[in-house]
Motif scaffolding. Structure first.
Motif, PDB file in Angstrom:
ATOM      1  N   SER A 357      -4.775  -1.917   8.881  1.00  0.00           N
ATOM      2  CA  SER A 357      -5.272  -3.199   8.383  1.00  0.00           C
ATOM      3  C   SER A 357      -4.561  -4.350   9.078  1.00  0.00           C
ATOM      4  O   SER A 357      -5.121  -5.435   9.210  1.00  0.00           O
ATOM      5  CB  SER A 357      -5.114  -3.285   6.873  1.00  0.00           C
ATOM      6  OG  SER A 357      -3.795  -3.055   6.507  1.00  0.00           O
ATOM      7  N   CYS A 358      -3.325  -4.113   9.551  1.00  0.00           N
ATOM      8  CA  CYS A 358      -2.638  -5.178  10.298  1.00  0.00           C
ATOM      9  C   CYS A 358      -3.330  -5.400  11.628  1.00  0.00           C
ATOM     10  O   CYS A 358      -3.255  -6.475  12.208  1.00  0.00           O
ATOM     11  CB  CYS A 358      -1.201  -4.809  10.615  1.00  0.00           C
ATOM     12  SG  CYS A 358      -0.361  -3.935   9.361  1.00  0.00           S
ATOM     13  N   THR A 359      -3.945  -4.341  12.133  1.00  0.00           N
ATOM     14  CA  THR A 359      -4.490  -4.355  13.475  1.00  0.00           C
ATOM     15  C   THR A 359      -5.863  -5.007  13.530  1.00  0.00           C
ATOM     16  O   THR A 359      -6.215  -5.633  14.516  1.00  0.00           O
ATOM     17  CB  THR A 359      -4.591  -2.896  13.951  1.00  0.00           C
ATOM     18  OG1 THR A 359      -3.273  -2.370  13.956  1.00  0.00           O
ATOM     19  CG2 THR A 359      -5.191  -2.759  15.304  1.00  0.00           C
ATOM     20  N   ASP A 360      -6.641  -4.839  12.471  1.00  0.00           N
ATOM     21  CA  ASP A 360      -8.028  -5.287  12.507  1.00  0.00           C
ATOM     22  C   ASP A 360      -8.141  -6.800  12.630  1.00  0.00           C
ATOM     23  O   ASP A 360      -7.676  -7.540  11.777  1.00  0.00           O
ATOM     24  CB  ASP A 360      -8.755  -4.822  11.236  1.00  0.00           C
ATOM     25  CG  ASP A 360      -9.177  -3.381  11.351  1.00  0.00           C
ATOM     26  OD1 ASP A 360      -9.030  -2.826  12.457  1.00  0.00           O
ATOM     27  OD2 ASP A 360      -9.655  -2.810  10.368  1.00  0.00           O
ATOM     28  N   ARG A 361      -8.780  -7.236  13.687  1.00  0.00           N
ATOM     29  CA  ARG A 361      -8.995  -8.659  13.901  1.00  0.00           C
ATOM     30  C   ARG A 361     -10.469  -8.990  14.008  1.00  0.00           C
ATOM     31  O   ARG A 361     -10.854 -10.122  14.164  1.00  0.00           O
ATOM     32  CB  ARG A 361      -8.310  -9.100  15.200  1.00  0.00           C
ATOM     33  CG  ARG A 361      -6.840  -9.092  15.135  1.00  0.00           C
ATOM     34  CD  ARG A 361      -6.297 -10.210  14.266  1.00  0.00           C
ATOM     35  NE  ARG A 361      -4.913  -9.941  13.998  1.00  0.00           N
ATOM     36  CZ  ARG A 361      -4.506  -9.220  12.973  1.00  0.00           C
ATOM     37  NH1 ARG A 361      -5.358  -8.787  12.100  1.00  0.00           N
ATOM     38  NH2 ARG A 361      -3.237  -8.960  12.796  1.00  0.00           N
ATOM     39  N   THR A 362     -11.293  -7.982  13.993  1.00  0.00           N
ATOM     40  CA  THR A 362     -12.705  -8.235  14.180  1.00  0.00           C
ATOM     41  C   THR A 362     -13.485  -7.054  13.620  1.00  0.00           C
ATOM     42  O   THR A 362     -12.952  -5.965  13.480  1.00  0.00           O
ATOM     43  CB  THR A 362     -12.997  -8.420  15.688  1.00  0.00           C
ATOM     44  OG1 THR A 362     -14.402  -8.552  15.851  1.00  0.00           O
ATOM     45  CG2 THR A 362     -12.541  -7.241  16.508  1.00  0.00           C
ATOM     46  N   SER A 363     -14.730  -7.287  13.262  1.00  0.00           N
ATOM     47  CA  SER A 363     -15.584  -6.192  12.837  1.00  0.00           C
ATOM     48  C   SER A 363     -16.783  -6.142  13.761  1.00  0.00           C
ATOM     49  O   SER A 363     -17.437  -7.154  13.982  1.00  0.00           O
ATOM     50  CB  SER A 363     -16.066  -6.415  11.403  1.00  0.00           C
ATOM     51  OG  SER A 363     -15.072  -6.002  10.509  1.00  0.00           O
ATOM     52  N   VAL A 364     -17.056  -4.993  14.314  1.00  0.00           N
ATOM     53  CA  VAL A 364     -18.228  -4.839  15.170  1.00  0.00           C
ATOM     54  C   VAL A 364     -19.195  -3.907  14.461  1.00  0.00           C
ATOM     55  O   VAL A 364     -18.812  -2.819  14.031  1.00  0.00           O
ATOM     56  CB  VAL A 364     -17.837  -4.264  16.550  1.00  0.00           C
ATOM     57  CG1 VAL A 364     -19.061  -4.113  17.427  1.00  0.00           C
ATOM     58  CG2 VAL A 364     -16.817  -5.158  17.216  1.00  0.00           C
ATOM     59  N   ILE A 365     -20.426  -4.332  14.323  1.00  0.00           N
ATOM     60  CA  ILE A 365     -21.414  -3.493  13.644  1.00  0.00           C
ATOM     61  C   ILE A 365     -22.376  -2.931  14.681  1.00  0.00           C
ATOM     62  O   ILE A 365     -22.975  -3.689  15.454  1.00  0.00           O
ATOM     63  CB  ILE A 365     -22.178  -4.304  12.577  1.00  0.00           C
ATOM     64  CG1 ILE A 365     -21.167  -4.788  11.539  1.00  0.00           C
ATOM     65  CG2 ILE A 365     -23.262  -3.480  11.912  1.00  0.00           C
ATOM     66  CD1 ILE A 365     -21.494  -6.076  10.914  1.00  0.00           C
ATOM     67  N   LEU A 366     -22.475  -1.625  14.723  1.00  0.00           N
ATOM     68  CA  LEU A 366     -23.381  -1.000  15.691  1.00  0.00           C
ATOM     69  C   LEU A 366     -24.751  -0.821  15.062  1.00  0.00           C
ATOM     70  O   LEU A 366     -24.865  -0.391  13.926  1.00  0.00           O
ATOM     71  CB  LEU A 366     -22.829   0.366  16.113  1.00  0.00           C
ATOM     72  CG  LEU A 366     -21.582   0.367  16.983  1.00  0.00           C
ATOM     73  CD1 LEU A 366     -21.086   1.765  17.168  1.00  0.00           C
ATOM     74  CD2 LEU A 366     -21.860  -0.268  18.321  1.00  0.00           C
ATOM     75  N   LYS A 367     -25.786  -1.158  15.832  1.00  0.00           N
ATOM     76  CA  LYS A 367     -27.145  -0.930  15.343  1.00  0.00           C
ATOM     77  C   LYS A 367     -27.471   0.549  15.463  1.00  0.00           C
ATOM     78  O   LYS A 367     -26.752   1.316  16.090  1.00  0.00           O
ATOM     79  CB  LYS A 367     -28.120  -1.765  16.179  1.00  0.00           C
ATOM     80  CG  LYS A 367     -28.260  -3.182  15.658  1.00  0.00           C
ATOM     81  CD  LYS A 367     -29.564  -3.761  16.140  1.00  0.00           C
ATOM     82  CE  LYS A 367     -29.320  -4.996  16.974  1.00  0.00           C
ATOM     83  NZ  LYS A 367     -30.275  -5.374  17.910  1.00  0.00           N
ATOM     84  N   GLN A 368     -28.591   0.945  14.861  1.00  0.00           N
ATOM     85  CA  GLN A 368     -28.980   2.363  14.896  1.00  0.00           C
ATOM     86  C   GLN A 368     -28.995   2.915  16.313  1.00  0.00           C
ATOM     87  O   GLN A 368     -28.563   4.027  16.566  1.00  0.00           O
ATOM     88  CB  GLN A 368     -30.367   2.556  14.257  1.00  0.00           C
ATOM     89  CG  GLN A 368     -30.392   2.378  12.757  1.00  0.00           C
ATOM     90  CD  GLN A 368     -29.694   3.498  12.016  1.00  0.00           C
ATOM     91  OE1 GLN A 368     -29.156   4.410  12.614  1.00  0.00           O
ATOM     92  NE2 GLN A 368     -29.666   3.427  10.699  1.00  0.00           N
ATOM     93  N   ASP A 369     -29.481   2.090  17.262  1.00  0.00           N
ATOM     94  CA  ASP A 369     -29.570   2.585  18.633  1.00  0.00           C
ATOM     95  C   ASP A 369     -28.227   2.551  19.358  1.00  0.00           C
ATOM     96  O   ASP A 369     -28.146   2.858  20.537  1.00  0.00           O
ATOM     97  CB  ASP A 369     -30.630   1.787  19.410  1.00  0.00           C
ATOM     98  CG  ASP A 369     -30.298   0.296  19.452  1.00  0.00           C
ATOM     99  OD1 ASP A 369     -29.179  -0.058  19.048  1.00  0.00           O
ATOM    100  OD2 ASP A 369     -31.152  -0.494  19.876  1.00  0.00           O
ATOM    101  N   GLY A 370     -27.200   2.168  18.651  1.00  0.00           N
ATOM    102  CA  GLY A 370     -25.873   2.230  19.244  1.00  0.00           C
ATOM    103  C   GLY A 370     -25.420   0.943  19.905  1.00  0.00           C
ATOM    104  O   GLY A 370     -24.259   0.804  20.239  1.00  0.00           O
ATOM    105  N   SER A 371     -26.331  -0.014  20.088  1.00  0.00           N
ATOM    106  CA  SER A 371     -25.915  -1.248  20.759  1.00  0.00           C
ATOM    107  C   SER A 371     -25.207  -2.157  19.757  1.00  0.00           C
ATOM    108  O   SER A 371     -25.611  -2.251  18.605  1.00  0.00           O
ATOM    109  CB  SER A 371     -27.132  -1.965  21.337  1.00  0.00           C
ATOM    110  OG  SER A 371     -28.016  -2.314  20.294  1.00  0.00           O
TER     111      SER A 371
END
Ligand code: SF4
Ligand code: SF4
Lengths: 393, 123
Positions: A357-371
């Motif tokens: 949790s100290c490390t997380d600076r961003t959230s990336v959400i992947l779409k179904q197709d992976g992009s």
């Protein structure tokens, strides 16, 4: 060639104390590839810091990590003092060293227990956590809290050390030293322990260097780096201590480094208490910080933590950026996992002492197709999605 | 050099040792002097400068002006992180940190402490 299979672990899994996701490619029991995904615990602390005053931010950054909270608050205070160009009193520097090293002792003993638990050696876990209480009590005596000490302030520290507190600390350190020596004995001699960790999670020196490993992970692979010695902050320039390294490169090497560092930390605290200068503990600082930027480095128990701060002349910082040591160490985890077996995963991952949790600076959400779906959200939107969605009343 | 049973010494010692825990709440550990518990407000000395409100990191303190030189203070103890910054920022020492740490409760709304000063008597 046997068939390959993908083993997903996390984000919620009994193995993990914090949410993160691993994707292991296996050939039978052997790991041939590993992928780590972060971002499940992004709390927006950096952004929240921009909305608060410097003094309030101290308590905010302290909550980046529950184990090494003093790291982040000292880093923040150092960066701000740097922009303000104030020199903090000598006594405050020594007090910061004392609390910082006590925190290192508590973090390393905690890690030793976790490592014991991960390899099924729960006796070690129970014993080291029992003795960790001694240092927790000392921290409580000195700062008033077991974790998140609220000890720092901009321009020094908030609380002085009284005569009785010093006596209690010296007494506690004596027991701690004896127990740590015992743990050092267990970690270097006990067959059960060595048999399980020797040769596991090997990280060669070149890889540690090329993957920018820090802290005990790097030192356990023979990389001789330590911010306390290489770029002394607080009072470290005046305190003699050894940087512990090991050429083993495996989990045992990292254990030897951590146990050795715990003993060194006890000596540092003792030295700092004996040579504690007298005088004030805070320097007077203005509430508004002149425009400027600063970069602070701190040798956290897990490795080098860095904090960048930019001021714009107001009471609130313009930008805060924190790089926790786990982010630097995660890159090498993949390497240490290769060609190991599934049963080694817990101890190899635990060997860098991850604090996700100290490390997380961003959230990336992947779409179904992976992009990846990138989306920029502003402060109001972030606030809306946070737990406190309404203004406090 | 490996040696089986290096851990035994402590295990045997543990058989003879008294427990490290106490039977809470019948027994309690001593609290170190530095511990910060519930903050309390003393209305008679408050001058309404709002320094405590400005510096509190969790918006847990509120000061209201009731009349000339009379102030009321509310602590939202569910939000308070017991950092003691309000007590430190207060120029009149109107806020002090106590050792009262046993604040656990089922209903969060009771964690609101309101204290107001008596109105000044006209001279
Ligand atoms: S102790 Fe800290 S969090 Fe609680 S009211 Fe005072 S300043 Fe706010
Ligand atoms: S800082 Fe002290 S004097 Fe000022 S408003 Fe708060 S309690 Fe009153």
């Amino acid at each position: 060639m046997s068939e390959r299979m993908i083993l997903p672990i996390g984000p919620q899994h009994p193995l993990l104390k914090e949410p993160t996701h691993f994707k292991f490619t296996l050939e039978g029991e052997k790991i041939v590839d590993a992928d780590i995904r972060l971002g499940y615990n992004h709390r927006g602390i950096e952004k929240a810091c921009e909305e608060r005053t410097y003094l309030q931010d101290l308590y905010m950054v302290e909550r980046i990590c529950g184990i090494c909270s003093f790291v982040h608050s000292t880093n923040f205070a150092q960066a701000t003092e740097d922009i303000l160009k104030v020199e903090i009193p000598q006594r405050a520097k020594y007090l910061r060293v004392i609390v910082g090293e006590l925190e290192r002792i508590h973090s390393h003993l905690l890690w030793l227990g976790v490592a014991g638990h991960e390899i099924g050696f729960d006796t070690l876990f129970m014993l080291s956590w029992r003795d960790r209480e001694i240092v927790q009590d000392l921290l409580e005596i000195i700062t008033g809290n077991r974790v998140n000490y609220s000890f720092n302030t901009i321009g020094g520290v908030r609380k002085d050390l009284s005569k009785e507190e010093i006596d209690q600390t010296i007494k506690g350190l004596k027991v701690l030293e004896e127990q740590t020596k015992y743990f050092a004995d267990v970690a270097t001699k006990e067959t059960t322990f060595i048999g399980r960790v020797a040769g596991v999670g090997y990280l060669p020196k070149e890889v540690a260097l090329s993957h920018c490993a820090v802290g005990p992970t790097a030192r356990g692979s023979g990389v001789d780096i330590d911010v306390r010695r290489d770029l002394p902050y607080a009072a470290y320039g005046e305190i003699p201590f050894n940087v512990i390294t090991s050429d083993r490169g495996d989990v045992l090497g990292r254990t030897i480094v951590r146990v050795g560092e715990t003993l060194e930390a006890i000596n540092i605290v003792r030295y700092a208490i004996e040579h504690l200068p007298s005088g004030p503990i805070t320097a007077k600082v203005p509430r508004k910080v002149q425009p400027g930027e600063a970069f602070s480095r701190y040798e956290a128990p897990r490795g080098e933590a860095v904090l960048y701060a930019r001021a714009n002349g107001t009471e609130k910082p313009d930008r805060i950026k924190v790089r926790a040591p786990t982010l630097a160490n995660l890159a090498s985890v993949r390497h240490t996992l290769l060609n190991q077996t599934v049963a080694d995963i817990p101890i190899i991952v635990a060997a860098i002492d991850p604090c996700l949790s100290c490390t997380d600076r961003t959230s990336v959400i992947l779409k179904q197709d992976g992009s990846p779906k990138t989306e920029e959200i502003d402060w109001a939107e972030l606030r809306k999605r946070s737990l406190i969605s309404k203004p406090l009343k | 050099m490996m040696r089986p049973g290096a851990i035994w010494r402590e295990l045997v010692k543990n058989l003879l040792r008294k427990p490290v825990t106490v039977l809470y709440p019948a027994e309690r550990m001593a609290i170190p002097y530095a511990v910060r518990g519930k903050p309390v407000f003393e209305p008679s000395t408050c001058i309404g400068c709002m320094m405590c409100v400005r510096d509190c990191p969790s918006e847990a303190v509120k000061i209201e002006k009731l009349a000339e030189k009379t102030f009321a203070c509310t602590f939202y103890l569910d939000r308070c992180i017991y950092c003691g910054q309000c007590a430190e920022s207060c120029p009149r020492k109107s806020i002090t940190m106590t050792h009262d740490y046993e604040l656990a409760c089922i209903d969060k709304s009771v964690l609101k402490e309101y204290k107001k000063g008596a109105p000044q008597q006209p001279k």
